[in-house]
Scaffold this motif. Sequence first.
Motif, short mmCIF file in Angstrom:
data_model
loop_
_atom_site.label_atom_id
_atom_site.label_comp_id
_atom_site.label_asym_id
_atom_site.label_seq_id
_atom_site.Cartn_x
_atom_site.Cartn_y
_atom_site.Cartn_z
N GLU A 132 0.76 -1.35 0.01
CA GLU A 132 -0.26 -0.12 -0.05
C GLU A 132 1.03 1.16 -0.10
O GLU A 132 1.26 1.73 1.09
CB GLU A 132 -0.86 0.00 1.23
CG GLU A 132 -1.95 -1.02 1.23
CD GLU A 132 -3.14 -0.54 0.18
OE1 GLU A 132 -3.13 0.63 -0.30
OE2 GLU A 132 -3.95 -1.57 0.05
N PRO A 133 1.39 1.90 -1.08
CA PRO A 133 2.24 2.99 -1.25
C PRO A 133 1.68 4.08 -0.59
O PRO A 133 2.35 5.01 -0.39
CB PRO A 133 2.30 3.21 -2.77
CG PRO A 133 1.27 2.39 -3.29
CD PRO A 133 0.98 1.49 -2.35
N ASP A 134 0.22 4.34 -0.32
CA ASP A 134 -0.32 5.29 0.22
C ASP A 134 0.09 5.57 1.66
O ASP A 134 0.43 6.68 2.35
CB ASP A 134 -1.97 5.15 0.30
CG ASP A 134 -2.53 5.49 -1.02
OD1 ASP A 134 -1.79 6.17 -1.97
OD2 ASP A 134 -3.72 5.33 -0.87
N PHE A 135 0.58 4.48 2.13
CA PHE A 135 1.26 4.66 3.77
C PHE A 135 2.59 5.76 3.87
O PHE A 135 2.79 6.16 4.71
CB PHE A 135 1.59 3.32 4.28
CG PHE A 135 0.41 2.74 5.01
CD1 PHE A 135 -0.15 3.06 6.14
CD2 PHE A 135 -0.26 1.74 4.27
CE1 PHE A 135 -1.33 2.43 6.83
CE2 PHE A 135 -1.49 1.16 4.77
CZ PHE A 135 -1.90 1.48 6.06
N LYS A 136 3.00 5.67 2.46
CA LYS A 136 4.51 6.27 2.50
C LYS A 136 4.04 7.81 2.35
O LYS A 136 5.16 8.62 2.58
CB LYS A 136 5.29 5.72 1.15
CG LYS A 136 5.82 4.40 1.36
CD LYS A 136 6.69 3.92 -0.01
CE LYS A 136 7.29 2.49 0.23
NZ LYS A 136 8.04 2.12 -0.80
N ARG A 137 2.82 7.97 1.82
CA ARG A 137 2.60 9.32 1.76
C ARG A 137 1.83 10.20 3.08
O ARG A 137 1.51 11.18 2.91
CB ARG A 137 1.62 9.66 0.56
CG ARG A 137 2.75 9.45 -0.65
CD ARG A 137 1.58 9.90 -1.92
NE ARG A 137 0.49 8.88 -2.10
CZ ARG A 137 0.71 7.70 -3.02
NH1 ARG A 137 1.93 7.39 -3.77
NH2 ARG A 137 -0.24 6.75 -3.15
#
Length: 205
Positions: A132-137
């Motif tokens: 889930e790349p959104d966690f990096k944002r």
Amino acid sequence: MQRRSRGINTGLILLLSQIFNVGINNIPPVTLATLALNIWFFLNPQKPLYSSCLSVEKCCQQKDWQRLLLSPLHHANDWHLYFNMASMLWKGIHLERRLGSRWFALVITTFSILTGVVYLLLQFAVAEFMDEPDFKRSCAVGFSGVLFALKVLNNHYCPGGFVNILGFPVPNRFACWVELVAIHLFSPGPLKAKKTTELLHCLSP
């Protein structure tokens, strides 16, 4: 530098009232300086929240490492500031008197940086594990991570007993969870406090 828009900041007024009720002369110097610094940054933010909040994308990928220093000193709103600094007031008084001002200053500085680093590591790990790349944002501001680290330290020195939260006596072993819920309720959506880090501190013995 961008000043806060004018208006009634009820949380800030309550915080100042609480500080004066305790008495400035009764607050140890490092604790008082930490309170003053956070209030000053709230009234005179060095950058907009989205330019000072902490995220894997901004710090690790864009190399904006100054966010590690800025994020603990910025708060999403006056209630976020109030709950964090009211908690800091009582934890600081007890711990600074026990540890001494020099050691307590070192503890505050170390926790301010390390909780940010742990937050970044956890967000990166969760993003990779869950794909889930959104966690990096996901971006975070606030002093909450430091406070929950102080809570663990305080419970080590003073197991048992009660603390006062919103006028209600709460057993020390549950105080971490109550504070976490209170901060969640009074913090707006995208700019939450460092809740992943805080949750780990709550689960610590």
